[in-house]
Write an enzyme that holds these catalytic residues in place. Structure first.
Site, PDB file in Angstrom:
ATOM      1  N   GLY A 118       0.829  -1.196   0.000  1.00 47.77           N
ATOM      2  CA  GLY A 118       0.000   0.000   0.000  1.00 47.77           C
ATOM      3  C   GLY A 118       0.863   1.244   0.000  1.00 47.77           C
ATOM      4  O   GLY A 118       2.065   1.191  -0.282  1.00 47.77           O
ATOM      5  N   VAL A 140       2.669   4.729   1.646  1.00 42.51           N
ATOM      6  CA  VAL A 140       3.312   5.219   2.861  1.00 42.51           C
ATOM      7  C   VAL A 140       3.208   6.736   2.862  1.00 42.51           C
ATOM      8  O   VAL A 140       3.548   7.383   1.862  1.00 42.51           O
ATOM      9  CB  VAL A 140       4.787   4.786   2.943  1.00 42.51           C
ATOM     10  CG1 VAL A 140       5.412   5.284   4.244  1.00 42.51           C
ATOM     11  CG2 VAL A 140       4.913   3.276   2.834  1.00 42.51           C
ATOM     12  N   ASP A 173      11.088 -10.668   1.273  1.00 40.89           N
ATOM     13  CA  ASP A 173      10.989  -9.653   0.216  1.00 40.89           C
ATOM     14  C   ASP A 173      12.083  -8.600   0.354  1.00 40.89           C
ATOM     15  O   ASP A 173      11.828  -7.403   0.295  1.00 40.89           O
ATOM     16  CB  ASP A 173       9.604  -9.004   0.245  1.00 40.89           C
ATOM     17  CG  ASP A 173       9.254  -8.326  -1.091  1.00 40.89           C
ATOM     18  OD1 ASP A 173       9.828  -8.722  -2.125  1.00 40.89           O
ATOM     19  OD2 ASP A 173       8.420  -7.404  -1.095  1.00 40.89           O
TER      20      ASP A 173
END
Length: 653
Positions: free
Chosen positions: A334, A336, A446
């Site tokens: 999403g 920031v 990740d």
């Protein structure tokens, strides 16, 4: 500098300097020490900076009335931050004497980048990070474990009376210390039957909530010492002690009447007559309402292992309703946003985009886990909020943004080799902490350059650890079970779903090569004669010893630095080998990266890249498609994942 050396030599030949108050028994009792195990990048320079901070602390404590001090030395990149605190009952000379005794212990710590020592009269700590200045409970390298110690002698009869008096005394210490303006309380109690006096203190370094939690633990531990005549409790955030032997003067006690608002055990309970049944019920109703409101406020500001539960509307206001102008970045999780809180602190707010069932429960469980992770190279979780489907994380704000900005973005060419090496080393230390030093193994899954954020002085902090389960499918993900980014992800995970900590090791190797070359992992070399991706090109440069062609052209390296880069390339290639068993652990990588450390006898084989000619996967970012060609292994799995992804998104087959 000469004065400093003389000062340290003096301490080393007098390791146990005693000091006295008005009481001959008030000596500096050494309770506990810890020397860090992670070596600094440049040990000689780090020790020099450490010694200068210790000298500065002593200089501050030499001033009348100064019982706590902080200092820092940021010379040549080997930063050292140090703090010292004396008990409030000490005079200037007594405080300095305890400090000198502590330094005589600390100067023997020569291998690690952090240490602390605890005496009953003072405490000293130094680290290569500054977080513990603002949060004394921040721990590193295994430091910070609460500990207690009990005396050897038991109280004389009657034991029940002694235990009752000390319990009342410790109760007042527990309740009053967090409420005192300076977070310090000193009290005494008389034991008439034994013609004795018990002395006790509580002292915190922090705000009210951590102090209260720490003093609650102190109360429980010290009660376990009873009926012994003395006990000590120590945590990074507080100190408490009781003893029948005087260790402060009777005129140095604290008046806690106003602090506890008449509820101290020293103040008699005044029983009044309630005039009428109606008044009685009115008071009860008002009390219940008050308690309900107070409880609601406490829950809203609950300290969840260090992470504060923020009100959603406050964060909405702080981000200007999550306005576009406040966006710091966008990713798989999403957006920031930059946010300025009421106290003018600037933070980063990550707004998670998730659609999983039971996601709120998963989210809160994950917050409980990652809020307890503190390391100089891991982005700190400051708080959280969940309201309906809106899940927010409040994180440290990193003004320099992400690493990729300095490798191929707007700030390309501004990082020199020393800074790049420290970034590589810091990432390795952060991953080693997640894998081996935290009480639960956390695999990031990740690791990539835009998940590495940089502090003001270009120290790396790994972001998004512990959040891989919230990563939605997008154009970079092969299947719902896969949470990573192609180009950084180990082949066994991308192609077979096999997950281990060696997946992070592989990604670390790729990111290290990006830092050295200034190229993206998915970027094909611009040379017309070559179609190699970064990893393949790194291997060929290593094989042919033409590594200078691989290094970022913006770097101006001397001969020693060129040799150093060659070593780091070799380490990176070790990290990207297959099968995963050939890769070192991140703890081993940390040791390899340290100056003067040998790689040992390790067979280096050609790394496996999911982009190479054997396993080439193309990501079509414009059409959100995944196409596999020339697949020699697991072709069915890739094609099925491709078909599933298209079907779920309503795309033509």
């Amino acid at each position: 500098m000469v004065v400093l050396v003389v000062f340290l030599v003096f301490l080393l030949i007098q390791p146990g300097i005693s000091q006295s108050n008005d009481h001959d028994n008030n000596t500096n009792i050494h309770l506990q020490s810890f020397c860090g195990s992670i070596a600094p990048i440049h040990p000689t320079n780090f020790i020099k900076n450490r010694n200068s901070t210790l000298a500065e602390l002593r200089k501050q404590l030499m001033n009348e009335g100064v019982l706590s001090a902080r200092a820092q030395d940021l010379s040549a990149g080997d930063t050292v931050y140090a703090a010292a605190q004396c008990r409030n009952y000490l005079s200037k000379d007594q405080c300095v004497a305890c400090f000198d005794a502590g330094v005589s212990v600390l100067v023997k710590c020569t291998a690690g980048n952090g240490a602390y020592t605890l005496f009953d009269n003072c405490f000293i700590r130094y680290e290569d990070f500054a977080d513990f200045y603002n949060n004394p409970n921040v721990v590193q390298d295994g430091t910070g474990t609460p500990s207690s110690r009990c005396g050897d002698q038991s109280a004389s009869q009657p034991i029940t009376t002694f235990q009752g008096v000390v319990d009342d005394l410790l109760t007042d210490i527990r309740d009053a210390t967090p409420k005192a303006s300076n977070f310090y309380v000193a009290l005494t109690r008389e034991i008439a039957s034994d013609n004795a006096t018990v002395y006790a203190i509580g002292q915190c370094d922090g705000n009210k909530i951590p102090c209260q939690n720490c003093m609650n633990a102190a109360y429980n531990e010290l009660n376990n010492c009873l009926p012994r005549t003395e006990g000590w409790f120590f945590d990074m955030g507080c100190f408490a002690r009781y003893s029948t032997t005087p260790f402060f003067n009777n005129n140095q006690t604290t008046d806690i009447t106003s602090v506890l608002k008449g509820h101290s055990s020293e103040v008699p309970i005044i029983v009044g007559t309630i005039a009428g049944i109606a008044l009685f019920f009115t008071i009860i109703v008002m009390w219940l309402v008050y308690r309900k409101r107070k409880k609601a406020k406490e829950i809203e500001q609950e300290d969840l292992k260090g992470a504060v539960h923020y009100n959603y509307k406050d964060l909405q206001l702080a981000t200007n309703n999550f306005g576009e102008e406040n966006i710091l970045g966008k990713g798989g999780f999403g957006e920031v946003f930059k946010a300025t809180l009421d106290d003018n602190n600037v933070v980063a707010v990550k707004k998670l985009h998730v659609q999983h069932a039971r996601v709120k429960e998963e989210f809160e469980n994950e917050v409980k886990l990652i809020s307890d992770v503190h390391h100089r190279n891991l982005l700190r979780l400051l708080g959280w909020s969940s309201e309906g489907s809106d899940l927010l994380l409040v994180l440290e704000y990193m003004p320099n943004g992400s690493l990729d900005r300095f490798l191929w973005g707007s700030e390309r060419g501004t990082l020199d080799w020393n800074q790049r090496y420290e970034i590589i080393f810091g990432i390795a230390r952060g991953l080693a902490h997640l894998h081996n030093e935290f009480h639960v193994k956390i695999i990031h899954r990740d690791i990539k350059s835009n998940n590495i954020l940089l502090t003001d002085d270009f120290k790396p902090k790994i972001a998004d650890f512990g959040l891989a389960r919230f990563l939605p499918e997008d154009e970079t993900h092969v299947s719902t079970k896969f949470a990573g980014t192609l180009g950084y992800t180990a082949p066994e995970y991308a192609l077979q779903g096999v997950l281990s900590d060696k997946v992070d090791t592989y990604s670390f190797g790729v990111v290290s090569l990006e830092i050295i070359s200034g190229r993206r992992s998915t970027e094909v070399k611009s040379d017309i004669s070559s179609s190699d991706y970064l990893l393949e090109d790194a291997w060929k440069s290593y094989e042919k010893k033409t590594h200078m062609k691989f290094i970022d052209v913006t770097l101006d390296l001397n001969q020693h630095q060129q040799e150093h880069v060659m070593k780091i390339i070799e380490i990176a290639l070790l990290c990207t080998q297959s099968p995963a068993s050939k890769r070192p652990t991140m703890s081993e990588v940390v040791l390899m990266l340290q100056d003067g450390q040998s790689l040992g006898k390790r067979e280096l084989t050609r790394p496996t890249d999911v982009h190479n000619h054997e396993r080439r996967i193309h990501i079509g970012s414009l059409k959100n498609s995944i196409v596999a060609d020339n697949v020699c292994k697991n072709p069915k799995q890739i094609l099925e994942a491709n078909e599933k992804l298209r079907s779920e998104r309503g795309m033509p087959k």
